[in-house]
Write a protein that holds these residues in place. Structure first.
Motif, PDB file in Angstrom:
ATOM      1  N   SER A 249       7.401   9.576  -7.070  1.00 48.99           N
ATOM      2  CA  SER A 249       6.250   9.818  -6.196  1.00 48.99           C
ATOM      3  C   SER A 249       5.185  10.708  -6.822  1.00 48.99           C
ATOM      4  O   SER A 249       4.573  11.506  -6.137  1.00 48.99           O
ATOM      5  N   THR A 250       5.000  10.594  -8.114  1.00 42.26           N
ATOM      6  CA  THR A 250       3.963  11.396  -8.761  1.00 42.26           C
ATOM      7  C   THR A 250       2.596  10.857  -8.350  1.00 42.26           C
ATOM      8  O   THR A 250       2.350   9.662  -8.462  1.00 42.26           O
ATOM      9  N   PRO A 251       1.720  11.743  -7.859  1.00 38.23           N
ATOM     10  CA  PRO A 251       0.403  11.230  -7.465  1.00 38.23           C
ATOM     11  C   PRO A 251      -0.341  10.673  -8.674  1.00 38.23           C
ATOM     12  O   PRO A 251      -0.158  11.151  -9.793  1.00 38.23           O
TER      13      PRO A 251
ATOM     14  N   SER B  65      -1.493   2.762  -7.040  1.00 36.11           N
ATOM     15  CA  SER B  65      -2.246   3.294  -5.906  1.00 36.11           C
ATOM     16  C   SER B  65      -3.748   3.307  -6.152  1.00 36.11           C
ATOM     17  O   SER B  65      -4.525   3.494  -5.235  1.00 36.11           O
TER      18      SER B  65
ATOM     19  N   MET C  94      -0.869  -2.247  -2.738  1.00 40.35           N
ATOM     20  CA  MET C  94       0.061  -1.340  -2.068  1.00 40.35           C
ATOM     21  C   MET C  94       1.089  -2.126  -1.258  1.00 40.35           C
ATOM     22  O   MET C  94       2.271  -1.827  -1.275  1.00 40.35           O
ATOM     23  N   LEU C  95       0.590  -3.144  -0.553  1.00 42.74           N
ATOM     24  CA  LEU C  95       1.516  -3.947   0.252  1.00 42.74           C
ATOM     25  C   LEU C  95       2.425  -4.776  -0.648  1.00 42.74           C
ATOM     26  O   LEU C  95       3.596  -4.991  -0.334  1.00 42.74           O
TER      27      LEU C  95
ATOM     28  N   GLU D  47       5.106  -2.349  -1.746  1.00 44.35           N
ATOM     29  CA  GLU D  47       5.999  -2.021  -0.631  1.00 44.35           C
ATOM     30  C   GLU D  47       6.911  -3.216  -0.306  1.00 44.35           C
ATOM     31  O   GLU D  47       8.112  -3.056  -0.069  1.00 44.35           O
TER      32      GLU D  47
ATOM     33  N   ARG E 275      10.910  -3.348  -0.516  1.00 49.30           N
ATOM     34  CA  ARG E 275      11.761  -3.665   0.642  1.00 49.30           C
ATOM     35  C   ARG E 275      12.536  -4.959   0.415  1.00 49.30           C
ATOM     36  O   ARG E 275      13.664  -5.090   0.871  1.00 49.30           O
TER      37      ARG E 275
ATOM     38  N   GLU F 271      11.370  10.326  -4.298  1.00 42.82           N
ATOM     39  CA  GLU F 271      11.274  11.710  -4.802  1.00 42.82           C
ATOM     40  C   GLU F 271      12.378  12.005  -5.806  1.00 42.82           C
ATOM     41  O   GLU F 271      12.919  13.105  -5.832  1.00 42.82           O
TER      42      GLU F 271
ATOM     43  N   ILE G  46     -14.145   3.986  -6.016  1.00 47.35           N
ATOM     44  CA  ILE G  46     -14.691   4.429  -4.741  1.00 47.35           C
ATOM     45  C   ILE G  46     -14.550   3.289  -3.736  1.00 47.35           C
ATOM     46  O   ILE G  46     -14.485   2.122  -4.121  1.00 47.35           O
TER      47      ILE G  46
ATOM     48  N   HIS H  36      -9.155  -6.008   4.936  1.00 52.49           N
ATOM     49  CA  HIS H  36      -9.563  -5.222   6.098  1.00 52.49           C
ATOM     50  C   HIS H  36     -11.055  -4.946   6.128  1.00 52.49           C
ATOM     51  O   HIS H  36     -11.547  -4.332   7.071  1.00 52.49           O
TER      52      HIS H  36
ATOM     53  N   GLU I  49     -12.944  -3.215   3.711  1.00 49.05           N
ATOM     54  CA  GLU I  49     -13.463  -2.211   2.783  1.00 49.05           C
ATOM     55  C   GLU I  49     -13.881  -2.876   1.477  1.00 49.05           C
ATOM     56  O   GLU I  49     -13.281  -3.863   1.054  1.00 49.05           O
TER      57      GLU I  49
ATOM     58  N   ARG J  75     -14.104   6.923   0.608  1.00 52.56           N
ATOM     59  CA  ARG J  75     -13.420   7.889  -0.243  1.00 52.56           C
ATOM     60  C   ARG J  75     -13.387   7.437  -1.695  1.00 52.56           C
ATOM     61  O   ARG J  75     -13.618   6.273  -2.006  1.00 52.56           O
ATOM     62  N   ALA J  76     -13.069   8.384  -2.544  1.00 55.82           N
ATOM     63  CA  ALA J  76     -12.948   8.124  -3.978  1.00 55.82           C
ATOM     64  C   ALA J  76     -11.619   8.684  -4.448  1.00 55.82           C
ATOM     65  O   ALA J  76     -11.162   9.694  -3.937  1.00 55.82           O
ATOM     66  N   TRP J  77     -10.985   8.010  -5.377  1.00 58.95           N
ATOM     67  CA  TRP J  77      -9.758   8.552  -5.947  1.00 58.95           C
ATOM     68  C   TRP J  77      -9.553   7.976  -7.336  1.00 58.95           C
ATOM     69  O   TRP J  77     -10.372   7.190  -7.815  1.00 58.95           O
TER      70      TRP J  77
END
Lengths: 464, 396
Positions: B36-38, B43, B177-178, B181, B185, B197, B254, B280, B282, B324-326
């Motif tokens: 789980s390292t950012p 991501s 992301m989906l 995930e 699963r 973690e 962004i 969605h 964005e 947002r921006a990341w």
């Protein structure tokens, strides 16, 4: 124009006091605040003075001091500080869509707090709003939020707003305080060193009493009802953990419901700047770690007021003063001895205010019963319209952190970046997943914190 | 605490989850560890499935821009075998999406008719584009040249200040992301164990084999290890005394508020940035490509230039609100190709990293070929071009 020595984010009591303290030492300060004028929520200045009530004298005094120091203090109201980048560079966008980077040598974060509204059935109906929103309507324009108003939640702020509603001629049906009456009656034991605050509280109560507004302790709103807008509210008595007794529900016909369960510090800029945070539910949740002088873990960044732990406007003003002095010392404008001497009376005042504040925090601490109001189809994230059923399914499938839940259920993925939903949603998640709030962590803070357009971002940076 | 697994997969991003899923589907007992390292690349991915666009160097405008400044000719397209690999992986998305929906109820939002439009602004790009289209040939469906008129018929919001566009009809998009995930699963549904973690601290080795993985969440005895740690792949390999040339390459993106879905039907790529609208609503605008060690901060200047690049391509975006921006860290390799398959140094240590800009589109096939390789089966796509020892001269 050269860069200011200090940029102060927030023009409420903490930010204004910080500016006064630092500018008194001859330092060039810039205050950035999104509001129309300085004052923040508590000392908000009317935009329509003919209709709105007179502003608070403490706020008027601070504004006068700022005006007196105008040579050193530049005021940027209406502007949004939406990001802090590598160290102390702060992006600010003005209403005319112009963006620039301020590059001070020190930053004082005094952004205040926002209200906590836990989800419950009907909470998103038009007519349900926060006490703070109603206060803005009254304070700025003298506009009443509704005709028949019920005020509910916890904390002394409810009483203050109810009194303002009464003054504005609104029919306040009742104030429902979730905590018990005995808890409130114990306050004088903790407030004997702050009689002026107790007196203020008693004045609110007697004003409400004269206006025949009942204050009912130990009751919470369980549902808000209406087809397209609010027309009735169900409320019920609660036990010590705020679990409602659903056999004793009462219905009140109202057009407006104000719900506020305290405040959440706005820590996003501190977080974005890399300041260490700690979890302190007693003062509103995650706050920046600060030393005795209000320095955060990042050099040159100081934090004061409700944005660093909710404690009210009086504490905020003294903290602002201390942060201003600490920043002045950091920049070499005052020496250690002067600083220490000036700090003493401020710390005395903060110590004097503390016992009552702590007692209030304890009375208004959120209790688990509130979570029992949330049903499967209750929205828990308004931005993305995520229901508790959807969020809970994601939690059950293993998404127990902010990041993971956001990815799978979209809760917290909206424009507010989880600022509004997450303080309560994280409690629901912790209860469901049987983990601690600290494990879940705060929502991540990303630029921009406020809405700015791509056009504003792409504007040619003016060098200031 | 000690447990046992046939295979321990390190890294819960798109690649690690895909490998875990493929292994579990083949009946192996799998433990998937995630630290789980950012800042993981998954991501910060826009989820473009640009098998052709990326292998031709047109998927990420910033790279071409930089390359054109330096060389004049633009980057050489990546080797044809890699294009084939990405193409084959891309083709798996429709069936993978259906399988994952059935298995774990997640819609990975794999779109089949988005297409990628590369916008050509000037003469120099026009010449470059012609060479690329010629080189690409028609092995993988027709790469089309579109006139500005054609572009406007399909995308009325795109700037009129345009020479032409290249259309890649097979290059679509997914929700990264989906996807991740769902793969995770799905793996768990097939019996895999996921531990969150769980940071790997050490490998226990004996006789040239890894016998156990030590993590924050306990020690796991294992028959094989897969290093799917993305940008942290070199660090994980080093714990086993293996050197691979992985470097984190930051990508900043962004994202706007949600617009009406269908506002932009195609994914867009330009010399400045890429622009794509997700299911969605964005719009995601990316991305920088920069060496910055493990720093995942967003830079103000880069946000500004991404915004400017997007407005140049789609002027109406000027009035759209930024949400947002990341930033994320892509696992970069010197030749921009992934590192897959067995490590020469330890008998049962396998790599699945180095996905750089194409980890999402490569995830389905990467999972399959690495799983086959781990289990001693013949991978359905030759893994040789991607073996780590092609870099031996670098690390020796």
């Amino acid at each position: 124009m050269s860069h200011p020595a200090i940029v102060i984010i927030g023009g409420g009591p903490a930010g204004m006091s910080a500016a006064v303290a630092a500018a008194t030492q001859g330092l060039a300060c810039t205050i950035v605040d999104e509001g129309f004028d300085l004052g923040g929520q508590i000392y908000r200045k009317p935009t329509n003075p003919a209709r709105a009530p007179a502003p608070h004298p403490r706020g008027e005094n601070l504004r006068a001091e700022i005006a007196r120091l105008a040579q050193h203090i530049s005021v940027r109201t209406g502007d949004s500080a939406w990001g802090i980048f590598d160290g102390l560079r702060i992006a600010v966008t003005s209403p005319d869509e112009h963006t620039e980077l301020l590059q001070p040598q020190a930053v004082i974060l005094a952004p205040g707090a926002h209200e906590l509204v836990p989800p419950f059935p009907g909470w998103t109906l038009p007519g349900v709003m926060t006490p703070g929103a109603a206060q803005i309507l009254i304070k700025t324009m003298g506009v009443a939020p509704g005709k028949r108003v019920l005020v509910a939640g916890t904390g002394p702020f409810l009483l203050a707003v109810a009194c303002q509603l009464v003054d504005a001629g609104v029919h306040v049906v009742a104030v429902l305080e979730a905590s018990s009456r005995p808890a409130w009656l114990s306050l004088p034991l903790h407030g004997f060193r702050t009689p002026e605050i107790l007196a203020e509280g008693l004045a609110y109560l007697s004003k409400l009493d004269r206006a025949h507004v009942p204050v009912r302790y130990g009751r919470i709103v369980v549902t808000a009802q209406g087809e397209t807008e609010l027309n009735a509210v169900e409320h019920a008595p609660v036990d010590a953990e705020w679990f409602p007794d659903n056999n004793r529900i009462e219905i009140e016909q109202v057009d407006t419901l104000l719900v506020g369960y305290g405040f959440v510090p706005r820590v996003q800029l501190a977080q974005m700047a890399g300041c260490n945070l700690e979890l302190r539910p007693d003062v509103g949740g995650w706050i920046p770690v600060r030393d005795r002088n209000l320095a955060t873990s990042v050099g040159g960044i100081f934090a004061a007021g409700d944005g660093a732990g909710v404690a009210g406007s009086l504490v905020a003003a003294f903290e602002g003063q201390l942060a201003g002095m600490t920043a002045a010392r950091f920049l070499g404008a005052i020496d250690e001895a002067t600083f220490t001497a000036a700090r003493y009376p401020v710390e005395q005042e903060l110590a004097r205010l503390k016992p009552l504040r702590r007692a209030l925090d304890k009375i208004s601490a959120l209790q688990p019963g509130l979570m029992s109001l949330v049903r499967d189809d209750t929205l828990v994230c308004r931005c993305e319209e995520v229901t508790w059923r959807e969020a809970r399914e994601a939690v059950c499938a293993g998404s127990t952190t902010y990041r993971s839940l956001k990815m799978t259920s979209r809760a917290g993925m909206g424009a507010c970046q989880g600022r509004f939903c997450w303080p309560f949603l994280s409690r629901l998640v912790a209860a469901e997943a049987k983990c601690s709030l600290a494990d879940i962590g705060p929502p991540s803070a990303r630029p921009p914190l406020g809405p700015i357009t791509l056009g504003a971002l792409a504007s040619e940076p003016r060098d200031k | 605490m000690t447990s046992t697994a046939d295979v321990v997969v390190i890294g819960g991003g798109a690649i690690g989850s895909s490998v875990a899923f493929a292994l579990a589907r083949r009946g192996a007992s799998v433990t998937l560890l995630d630290a789980s390292t950012p800042g993981r690349a998954t991501s910060a991915s826009a989820g473009g499935l640009w098998s052709l666009g990326e292998s031709l160097g047109l998927g990420c405008g910033v790279i071409l821009h930089t390359a054109q400044k330096g060389v004049g000719d633009g980057p050489a397209p990546l080797p044809r075998t890699f294009m084939d690999f990405l193409w084959a992986s891309n083709l798996r998305f429709p069936s993978l999406a259906a399988e994952l929906r059935t298995l774990c109820g997640i819609d990975i939002e794999a779109e089949s008719a988005t297409g990628l439009l590369y916008l050509v602004y000037d003469d120099e790009q026009e010449r470059h584009a012609s060479r690329i289209v010629e080189w690409a040939g028609s092995d993988h469906g027709q790469v089309e040249r579109w006139t500005p008129q054609h572009v406007h018929n399909r995308e009325p919001l795109i700037t009129h200040d345009l020479r032409s566009a290249i259309h890649f009809p097979g290059d679509n998009q997914v929700n990264p992301m989906l996807l991740t995930e769902a793969l995770k699963r799905g793996a768990c549904a097939k019996g895999a164990r996921f531990i969150a973690e769980a940071r790997v601290r050490a490998f226990r080795c004996s006789n040239g084999r890894v016998v156990a993985v030590e993590s924050d969440k306990g020690t796991i005895a294992c028959g094989a290890v897969v290093n799917a740690a993305g940008a942290w792949g070199a660090q994980i390999a080093r714990l086993a005394s293996i050197e691979i040339p992985i470097q984190p390459v930051r990508g900043q993106i962004i994202c706007t508020e949600a617009l009406r879905p269908g506002t932009l039907r195609s994914n867009l790529s330009t010399r400045d940035c890429y622009i794509l609208q997700k299911a969605h609503g964005e719009v995601i605008i990316g991305s920088t490509t920069e060496y910055c060690d493990f720093n995942t901060e967003v830079r103000y200047e880069d946000m500004c230039s991404l915004a400017a690049g997007a407005i140049r391509a789609v002027p109406a975006l000027r009035n759209v609100t930024l949400k947002r921006a990341w930033a994320g860290l892509r696992p970069g390799t010197p030749d921009e190709l992934p590192i897959l398959g067995p490590a020469a140094e330890l008998e049962n240590f396998f790599h699945a990293t180095g996905g750089f800009r194409t980890g999402i589109v490569a995830a389905p096939l990467t999972g399959e070929v690495v799983a086959a390789s781990v289990l001693g089966q013949t991978p359905e796509f030759p893994i040789e071009p991607f073996l780590a020892h092609r870099f031996q001269f670098l690390t020796a």
